[in-house]
Design a protein around this motif. Structure first.
Motif, PDB file in Angstrom:
ATOM      1  N   PHE A   1      16.386 -16.948 -34.942  1.00 41.23           N
ATOM      2  CA  PHE A   1      15.068 -16.845 -35.566  1.00 41.23           C
ATOM      3  C   PHE A   1      13.997 -17.602 -34.785  1.00 41.23           C
ATOM      4  O   PHE A   1      12.849 -17.148 -34.681  1.00 41.23           O
ATOM      5  CB  PHE A   1      15.116 -17.393 -36.996  1.00 41.23           C
ATOM      6  CG  PHE A   1      15.900 -16.549 -37.954  1.00 41.23           C
ATOM      7  CD1 PHE A   1      15.548 -15.231 -38.192  1.00 41.23           C
ATOM      8  CD2 PHE A   1      16.999 -17.072 -38.625  1.00 41.23           C
ATOM      9  CE1 PHE A   1      16.256 -14.447 -39.092  1.00 41.23           C
ATOM     10  CE2 PHE A   1      17.723 -16.302 -39.522  1.00 41.23           C
ATOM     11  CZ  PHE A   1      17.350 -14.978 -39.750  1.00 41.23           C
ATOM     12  N   PHE A   2      14.379 -18.758 -34.248  1.00 44.87           N
ATOM     13  CA  PHE A   2      13.423 -19.620 -33.554  1.00 44.87           C
ATOM     14  C   PHE A   2      14.008 -20.063 -32.208  1.00 44.87           C
ATOM     15  O   PHE A   2      14.385 -21.226 -32.033  1.00 44.87           O
ATOM     16  CB  PHE A   2      13.098 -20.846 -34.414  1.00 44.87           C
ATOM     17  CG  PHE A   2      12.662 -20.505 -35.818  1.00 44.87           C
ATOM     18  CD1 PHE A   2      11.412 -19.946 -36.054  1.00 44.87           C
ATOM     19  CD2 PHE A   2      13.509 -20.721 -36.895  1.00 44.87           C
ATOM     20  CE1 PHE A   2      11.012 -19.618 -37.346  1.00 44.87           C
ATOM     21  CE2 PHE A   2      13.122 -20.393 -38.190  1.00 44.87           C
ATOM     22  CZ  PHE A   2      11.864 -19.839 -38.414  1.00 44.87           C
ATOM     23  N   PRO A   3      14.100 -19.158 -31.257  1.00 48.53           N
ATOM     24  CA  PRO A   3      14.663 -19.524 -29.953  1.00 48.53           C
ATOM     25  C   PRO A   3      13.760 -20.501 -29.211  1.00 48.53           C
ATOM     26  O   PRO A   3      12.550 -20.533 -29.430  1.00 48.53           O
ATOM     27  CB  PRO A   3      14.738 -18.175 -29.222  1.00 48.53           C
ATOM     28  CG  PRO A   3      13.647 -17.360 -29.845  1.00 48.53           C
ATOM     29  CD  PRO A   3      13.637 -17.754 -31.295  1.00 48.53           C
ATOM     30  N   THR A   4      14.364 -21.297 -28.352  1.00 45.39           N
ATOM     31  CA  THR A   4      13.540 -22.174 -27.526  1.00 45.39           C
ATOM     32  C   THR A   4      12.747 -21.312 -26.555  1.00 45.39           C
ATOM     33  O   THR A   4      13.210 -20.242 -26.127  1.00 45.39           O
ATOM     34  CB  THR A   4      14.409 -23.167 -26.738  1.00 45.39           C
ATOM     35  OG1 THR A   4      15.253 -22.440 -25.829  1.00 45.39           O
ATOM     36  CG2 THR A   4      15.271 -24.009 -27.678  1.00 45.39           C
TER      37      THR A   4
ATOM     38  N   LEU B   1      16.377 -17.227 -16.413  1.00 40.15           N
ATOM     39  CA  LEU B   1      16.309 -18.667 -16.142  1.00 40.15           C
ATOM     40  C   LEU B   1      17.680 -19.290 -16.420  1.00 40.15           C
ATOM     41  O   LEU B   1      18.156 -19.258 -17.561  1.00 40.15           O
ATOM     42  CB  LEU B   1      15.253 -19.328 -17.024  1.00 40.15           C
ATOM     43  CG  LEU B   1      14.968 -20.807 -16.709  1.00 40.15           C
ATOM     44  CD1 LEU B   1      14.249 -20.927 -15.361  1.00 40.15           C
ATOM     45  CD2 LEU B   1      14.120 -21.444 -17.809  1.00 40.15           C
ATOM     46  N   PRO B   2      18.322 -19.863 -15.406  1.00 38.44           N
ATOM     47  CA  PRO B   2      19.648 -20.472 -15.608  1.00 38.44           C
ATOM     48  C   PRO B   2      19.591 -21.629 -16.607  1.00 38.44           C
ATOM     49  O   PRO B   2      18.575 -22.329 -16.705  1.00 38.44           O
ATOM     50  CB  PRO B   2      20.021 -20.971 -14.206  1.00 38.44           C
ATOM     51  CG  PRO B   2      19.187 -20.150 -13.269  1.00 38.44           C
ATOM     52  CD  PRO B   2      17.892 -19.928 -13.998  1.00 38.44           C
ATOM     53  N   ALA B   3      20.677 -21.827 -17.326  1.00 40.52           N
ATOM     54  CA  ALA B   3      20.731 -22.895 -18.321  1.00 40.52           C
ATOM     55  C   ALA B   3      20.504 -24.258 -17.680  1.00 40.52           C
ATOM     56  O   ALA B   3      19.821 -25.119 -18.253  1.00 40.52           O
ATOM     57  CB  ALA B   3      22.074 -22.865 -19.042  1.00 40.52           C
TER      58      ALA B   3
ATOM     59  N   SER C   1      16.858 -28.955 -16.819  1.00 44.30           N
ATOM     60  CA  SER C   1      16.059 -29.804 -15.925  1.00 44.30           C
ATOM     61  C   SER C   1      14.595 -29.816 -16.348  1.00 44.30           C
ATOM     62  O   SER C   1      13.945 -30.868 -16.362  1.00 44.30           O
ATOM     63  CB  SER C   1      16.178 -29.313 -14.476  1.00 44.30           C
ATOM     64  OG  SER C   1      17.507 -29.433 -14.008  1.00 44.30           O
ATOM     65  N   LEU C   2      14.074 -28.648 -16.697  1.00 51.96           N
ATOM     66  CA  LEU C   2      12.694 -28.565 -17.161  1.00 51.96           C
ATOM     67  C   LEU C   2      12.513 -29.337 -18.461  1.00 51.96           C
ATOM     68  O   LEU C   2      11.518 -30.060 -18.649  1.00 51.96           O
ATOM     69  CB  LEU C   2      12.299 -27.097 -17.362  1.00 51.96           C
ATOM     70  CG  LEU C   2      12.143 -26.255 -16.103  1.00 51.96           C
ATOM     71  CD1 LEU C   2      11.983 -24.779 -16.462  1.00 51.96           C
ATOM     72  CD2 LEU C   2      10.948 -26.741 -15.283  1.00 51.96           C
ATOM     73  N   ARG C   3      13.491 -29.196 -19.348  1.00 51.37           N
ATOM     74  CA  ARG C   3      13.418 -29.886 -20.636  1.00 51.37           C
ATOM     75  C   ARG C   3      13.436 -31.403 -20.426  1.00 51.37           C
ATOM     76  O   ARG C   3      12.708 -32.148 -21.111  1.00 51.37           O
ATOM     77  CB  ARG C   3      14.580 -29.438 -21.519  1.00 51.37           C
ATOM     78  CG  ARG C   3      14.490 -29.900 -22.971  1.00 51.37           C
ATOM     79  CD  ARG C   3      15.615 -29.311 -23.800  1.00 51.37           C
ATOM     80  NE  ARG C   3      15.512 -27.852 -23.904  1.00 51.37           N
ATOM     81  CZ  ARG C   3      16.338 -27.003 -23.318  1.00 51.37           C
ATOM     82  NH1 ARG C   3      17.329 -27.446 -22.541  1.00 51.37           N
ATOM     83  NH2 ARG C   3      16.178 -25.697 -23.485  1.00 51.37           N
TER      84      ARG C   3
ATOM     85  N   LYS D   1      15.478 -27.323  -9.178  1.00 59.66           N
ATOM     86  CA  LYS D   1      16.542 -26.468  -8.662  1.00 59.66           C
ATOM     87  C   LYS D   1      16.668 -25.204  -9.514  1.00 59.66           C
ATOM     88  O   LYS D   1      16.727 -25.263 -10.729  1.00 59.66           O
ATOM     89  CB  LYS D   1      17.869 -27.225  -8.677  1.00 59.66           C
ATOM     90  CG  LYS D   1      19.017 -26.442  -8.053  1.00 59.66           C
ATOM     91  CD  LYS D   1      20.289 -27.264  -8.025  1.00 59.66           C
ATOM     92  CE  LYS D   1      21.429 -26.466  -7.390  1.00 59.66           C
ATOM     93  NZ  LYS D   1      22.696 -27.244  -7.353  1.00 59.66           N
ATOM     94  N   GLY D   2      16.661 -24.069  -8.847  1.00 55.11           N
ATOM     95  CA  GLY D   2      16.785 -22.798  -9.559  1.00 55.11           C
ATOM     96  C   GLY D   2      15.476 -22.054  -9.676  1.00 55.11           C
ATOM     97  O   GLY D   2      15.443 -20.911 -10.139  1.00 55.11           O
ATOM     98  N   ILE D   3      14.374 -22.708  -9.243  1.00 58.35           N
ATOM     99  CA  ILE D   3      13.072 -22.046  -9.302  1.00 58.35           C
ATOM    100  C   ILE D   3      12.538 -21.842  -7.890  1.00 58.35           C
ATOM    101  O   ILE D   3      12.273 -22.799  -7.160  1.00 58.35           O
ATOM    102  CB  ILE D   3      12.050 -22.863 -10.124  1.00 58.35           C
ATOM    103  CG1 ILE D   3      12.514 -23.002 -11.567  1.00 58.35           C
ATOM    104  CG2 ILE D   3      10.682 -22.175 -10.095  1.00 58.35           C
ATOM    105  CD1 ILE D   3      11.572 -23.793 -12.445  1.00 58.35           C
ATOM    106  N   GLY D   4      12.409 -20.572  -7.524  1.00 58.46           N
ATOM    107  CA  GLY D   4      11.829 -20.203  -6.244  1.00 58.46           C
ATOM    108  C   GLY D   4      10.545 -19.445  -6.511  1.00 58.46           C
ATOM    109  O   GLY D   4      10.097 -19.334  -7.656  1.00 58.46           O
ATOM    110  N   PRO D   5       9.948 -18.893  -5.478  1.00 56.50           N
ATOM    111  CA  PRO D   5       8.688 -18.147  -5.653  1.00 56.50           C
ATOM    112  C   PRO D   5       8.801 -17.010  -6.662  1.00 56.50           C
ATOM    113  O   PRO D   5       7.891 -16.810  -7.475  1.00 56.50           O
ATOM    114  CB  PRO D   5       8.408 -17.617  -4.247  1.00 56.50           C
ATOM    115  CG  PRO D   5       9.054 -18.624  -3.338  1.00 56.50           C
ATOM    116  CD  PRO D   5      10.310 -19.030  -4.054  1.00 56.50           C
TER     117      PRO D   5
END
Length: 274
Positions: A201-204, A212-214, A219-221, A243-247
């Protein structure tokens, strides 16, 4: 709902997904073995006899008129799932007994529910046989009584909480308290647990970013970048350092932030369908 193939059950019976109907082989669409209901079999037989040799489809009202000797009306059968809106669940089991008018359109989409024929009792048809008891239907937690049993009131409580217009935090708190009640433990367990129900009902917000990898989300959180506003305000360099975020992923992330119009400062989003 229309009969489209006299050699097969009506296509509309399967349209509700894991909803109220059951296949003619005796297995429920939720994958739970259960006896098919007499109403479902009647609908199938009526559909076959009503269109046989005519080559034209008949809708529910027409079938009712053609079979008034064995039908007392149309009964609404909602899809008994947590995703089903309260406006639909509230009408489960309702009988429409006026053959001169079409039943109300409670379902906005086929999967939400359908009107099915309500057969007369044996007594009403002048048949000296004991009445059938214990009719069942499929649900996402397994086979339940056709009237929804104890599961339907539980679903209504869940939907009243999540469909209210209180804040996300208030609704999550109330929902978690409800799901913690011992009397609902079986339903919660069969639904995957309280956290899974709440997240449906209320996903993050981070969990709704495509691909987006877990680990990247974590890491963002950890950096406090877990809302649309926070991510939108973060410099490209900051995000690309994760890590995990490219262009390419950065472009996807930016696009997702732009899609959020409400609750941009909250780590969860409101995914409740009313």
């Amino acid at each position: 709902m229309k009969e489209t193939d006299a050699g097969n059950p009506p296509a509309a019976l399967a349209a509700a997904g894991t909803g109220p109907t059951q296949e003619l082989d005796g297995s429920s669409q939720a994958g739970v073995s259960a006896p098919i209901s007499a109403d479902t079999v009647t609908w199938y037989k009526i559909g076959m006899s009503a269109v046989e040799g005519e080559g034209v489809p008949l809708d529910q009202t027409s079938m009712w008129a053609h079979n008034a000797d064995i039908l007392s009306g149309m009964r609404f059968s909602a899809t008994i799932q947590m995703r089903t809106p309260l406006r639909v669940l509230e009408h489960h089991g309702e009988l429409h007994s006026n053959p001169k008018s079409a039943p109300p359109a409670y379902a906005r989409e086929p999967w939400e529910g359908m009107w099915v024929p309500q057969t007369k009792s044996f007594r009403e048809m002048g048949i000296d046989l004991p009445e059938m008891d214990g009719r069942q239907m499929a649900s996402e937690v397994g086979t339940i009584p056709a009237d929804g049993g104890d599961y339907l009131p539980f679903l209504k409580k869940v939907r009243r909480i999540v469909e209210s217009y209180r804040t996300i935090d208030q609704r999550v708190g109330e929902l978690r308290a409800l799901l913690a009640e011992p009397r609902y433990a079986e339903y919660v367990s069969k639904s995957g647990g309280a956290d899974r129900i709440i997240n449906n009902f209320f996903p993050t917000f981070l969990s709704t970013i495509p691909g987006l990898p877990a680990a990247t989300a974590n890491s963002l959180r950890d950096q406090g970048l877990d809302t649309a506003d926070m991510l939108a305000a973060a410099p490209d360099a900051t995000l690309l350092a994760v890590k995990g975020i490219g262009p390419s992923k950065l472009k996807t992330l930016r696009a997702r932030c732009e899609e959020i119009n409400e609750g941009r400062s909250h780590p969860r989003i409101d995914a409740v369908r009313r």
